[in-house]
Scaffold this active site. Structure first.
Site, PDB file in Angstrom:
ATOM      1  N   LYS A 261       0.881  -1.149  -0.088  1.00  0.00           N
ATOM      2  CA  LYS A 261       0.060   0.118  -0.027  1.00  0.00           C
ATOM      3  C   LYS A 261       0.813   1.349   0.120  1.00  0.00           C
ATOM      4  O   LYS A 261       0.329   2.255  -0.620  1.00  0.00           O
ATOM      5  CB  LYS A 261      -0.964  -0.073   1.125  1.00  0.00           C
ATOM      6  CG  LYS A 261      -1.996  -0.931   1.028  1.00  0.00           C
ATOM      7  CD  LYS A 261      -2.884  -1.172   2.183  1.00  0.00           C
ATOM      8  CE  LYS A 261      -3.842  -2.551   1.939  1.00  0.00           C
ATOM      9  NZ  LYS A 261      -4.726  -2.453   2.901  1.00  0.00           N
TER      10      LYS A 261
ATOM     11  N   GLY B 168       1.103   0.140  10.184  1.00  0.00           N
ATOM     12  CA  GLY B 168       1.488  -0.141   8.919  1.00  0.00           C
ATOM     13  C   GLY B 168       0.572   0.565   8.002  1.00  0.00           C
ATOM     14  O   GLY B 168      -0.108   1.622   8.330  1.00  0.00           O
TER      15      GLY B 168
HETATM   16  P1  NDP Z   1       1.921  -3.804   7.082  1.00  0.00           P
HETATM   17  O1  NDP Z   1       2.813  -4.902   6.599  1.00  0.00           O
HETATM   18  O2  NDP Z   1       1.921  -2.557   6.363  1.00  0.00           O
HETATM   19  O3  NDP Z   1       2.020  -3.625   8.683  1.00  0.00           O
HETATM   20  C1  NDP Z   1       2.172  -4.464   9.439  1.00  0.00           C
HETATM   21  C2  NDP Z   1       1.947  -4.040  10.834  1.00  0.00           C
HETATM   22  O4  NDP Z   1       1.884  -5.175  11.654  1.00  0.00           O
HETATM   23  C3  NDP Z   1       3.018  -3.263  11.517  1.00  0.00           C
HETATM   24  O5  NDP Z   1       2.485  -2.357  12.479  1.00  0.00           O
HETATM   25  C4  NDP Z   1       3.973  -4.433  11.987  1.00  0.00           C
HETATM   26  O6  NDP Z   1       4.728  -3.855  13.087  1.00  0.00           O
HETATM   27  C5  NDP Z   1       2.957  -5.326  12.543  1.00  0.00           C
HETATM   28  N1  NDP Z   1       3.205  -6.519  12.898  1.00  0.00           N
HETATM   29  C6  NDP Z   1       3.607  -7.482  12.172  1.00  0.00           C
HETATM   30  N2  NDP Z   1       3.843  -8.690  12.706  1.00  0.00           N
HETATM   31  C7  NDP Z   1       3.569  -8.476  13.893  1.00  0.00           C
HETATM   32  C8  NDP Z   1       3.778  -9.230  15.178  1.00  0.00           C
HETATM   33  N3  NDP Z   1       3.942 -10.691  15.221  1.00  0.00           N
HETATM   34  N4  NDP Z   1       3.324  -8.708  16.403  1.00  0.00           N
HETATM   35  C9  NDP Z   1       3.049  -7.587  16.450  1.00  0.00           C
HETATM   36  N5  NDP Z   1       3.125  -6.600  15.576  1.00  0.00           N
HETATM   37  C10 NDP Z   1       3.357  -7.109  14.178  1.00  0.00           C
HETATM   38  O7  NDP Z   1       0.340  -4.464   6.979  1.00  0.00           O
HETATM   39  P2  NDP Z   1      -0.954  -3.764   6.774  1.00  0.00           P
HETATM   40  O8  NDP Z   1      -1.049  -2.561   7.637  1.00  0.00           O
HETATM   41  O9  NDP Z   1      -1.285  -3.485   5.176  1.00  0.00           O
HETATM   42  O10 NDP Z   1      -2.095  -4.877   7.254  1.00  0.00           O
HETATM   43  C11 NDP Z   1      -2.200  -5.184   8.625  1.00  0.00           C
HETATM   44  C12 NDP Z   1      -3.452  -6.024   8.723  1.00  0.00           C
HETATM   45  O11 NDP Z   1      -4.547  -5.657   8.314  1.00  0.00           O
HETATM   46  C13 NDP Z   1      -3.399  -7.451   7.761  1.00  0.00           C
HETATM   47  O12 NDP Z   1      -3.556  -8.485   8.746  1.00  0.00           O
HETATM   48  C14 NDP Z   1      -3.918  -7.337   6.822  1.00  0.00           C
HETATM   49  O13 NDP Z   1      -4.486  -8.423   6.200  1.00  0.00           O
HETATM   50  C15 NDP Z   1      -5.254  -6.430   7.523  1.00  0.00           C
HETATM   51  N6  NDP Z   1      -6.117  -5.635   6.575  1.00  0.00           N
HETATM   52  C16 NDP Z   1      -7.508  -6.081   6.594  1.00  0.00           C
HETATM   53  C17 NDP Z   1      -8.230  -5.168   5.517  1.00  0.00           C
HETATM   54  C18 NDP Z   1      -9.526  -5.904   5.286  1.00  0.00           C
HETATM   55  O14 NDP Z   1     -10.604  -5.173   4.470  1.00  0.00           O
HETATM   56  N7  NDP Z   1     -10.252  -6.527   6.271  1.00  0.00           N
HETATM   57  C19 NDP Z   1      -7.570  -4.375   4.864  1.00  0.00           C
HETATM   58  C20 NDP Z   1      -6.470  -3.863   5.134  1.00  0.00           C
HETATM   59  C21 NDP Z   1      -5.660  -4.786   6.017  1.00  0.00           C
HETATM   60  P3  NDP Z   1       6.206  -3.134  12.792  1.00  0.00           P
HETATM   61  O15 NDP Z   1       6.043  -1.761  12.482  1.00  0.00           O
HETATM   62  O16 NDP Z   1       6.964  -3.151  14.092  1.00  0.00           O
HETATM   63  O17 NDP Z   1       6.792  -4.061  11.642  1.00  0.00           O
END
Ligand code: NDP
Length: 274
Positions: free
Chosen positions: A66, A130
């Protein structure tokens, strides 16, 4: 030739977007194809060029694309501009690439209209900083909550996100280790932890009596966060299937000029996972 659309991301195997857009197309009597393609950040430029040069009409972008989709867009909607994340792309008549972000409106609709969860004057905890958090923070603040606390594993990323939205309302950032002792009406999980069956490290007793939990992620089974919410006594502990349908409906409207009904599609998605 039938109009072609697709979702790019990685992982992409679990995506329900093709099924949702096919159901919208049938419901609104539109003729289109919607596929899914595994695309990494490194492959994004080439994949997008190939898709649109071969006549593709519109794209959705999901994890982890994104933010690069935002960079790639020549023009952006106001909500996409502010979020610095794009989940919907299309080519305009002048040939420029237009980016929008329909995640926030999708989430707010699912919370308030589909599930009756109030946002106004509520204390909200947003986990993750994220692309998804960037997309939803503005629309959440537009609903005039009392306060939003953004907690993230990488604290600096949460601080940067909050700085970009400070002017829109009462929003602060912290690390997971600072959460104990706080209480919330609504906890939103926008981390990608659920995709690997993980749960952010959350203390007990964060949720006020009658409070709700909502995981943006979704899957065939209840996510670890949905189960955590149930164990914490949440009034509702939901996953992101409804948001998925609502953000897709908003993208469909942008591409096709007609807004589909989501209730039947959400019911079919629920039925498909038993
Ligand atoms: P990004 O990769 O941009 O961001 C990931 C985020 O998750 C970061 O804040 C990261 O932290 C954190 N993270 C990853 N793994 C862990 C962990 N094991 N423990 C704690 N924090 C963790 O992903 P997105 O923001 O695009 O997506 C996030 C979620 O939202 C996904 O599950 C996605 O499927 C869901 N989603 C659902 C939608 C829907 O329509 N239902 C629409 C959009 C997203 P750090 O910054 O420290 O790396």
């Amino acid at each position: 030739m039938v109009d072609r659309y697709a979702v790019f991301g990685q992982p992409i195997g679990h995506s329900k977007s093709p099924m949702i857009h096919q159901l919208f197309a049938e419901q609104t009597e539109q003729s289109l194809e919607y596929g899914k393609q595994a695309v990494s950040v490194e492959q994004f430029d080439e994949a997008i060029a190939r898709f649109f040069s071969s006549g593709g009409k519109g794209l959705n972008c999901t994890v982890p694309l994104k933010e690069v989709a935002w960079e790639k867009a020549d023009k952006r909607s106001e909500r996409a501009e502010l979020s610095r994340a794009v989940n919907t792309l299309m080519v305009l008549d002048d040939g420029s690439l237009y980016g929008d972000n329909t995640d926030g409106v999708g989430l707010v609709r699912d919370l308030t209209e589909n599930n009756g969860i109030a946002l106004k004057a509520q204390k909200i905890l947003l986990l993750g900083a994220g692309g998804a958090s960037r997309g939803i923070l503005g629309p959440l603040l537009d609903q005039l909550p009392d306060a939003i606390l953004v907690a993230n594993r990488t604290v600096e990323r949460a601080a940067k996100l909050v700085a970009d939205f400070q002017h829109k309302g009462n929003v602060r950032s912290c690390g997971f280790d600072e959460l104990a002792g706080n209480h919330f009406d609504l906890i939103l999980n926008a981390t990608a932890a659920s995709l690997t069956g993980d749960l952010p490290p959350l203390p007990d007793n964060l949720l006020k009596p009658g409070g709700c939990c909502y995981d943006l992620a979704y899957g065939a089974e209840k996510t670890a966060f949905v189960r955590w919410g149930e164990a914490q006594g949440a009034r509702l502990s939901l996953d992101g299937v409804g948001m998925l349908a609502e953000q897709a409906a908003e993208a469909f409207k942008l591409w096709r000029g007609v807004k589909p009904e989501t209730a039947q599609v959400i019911a079919k998605l629920e039925a498909a996972r038993g």
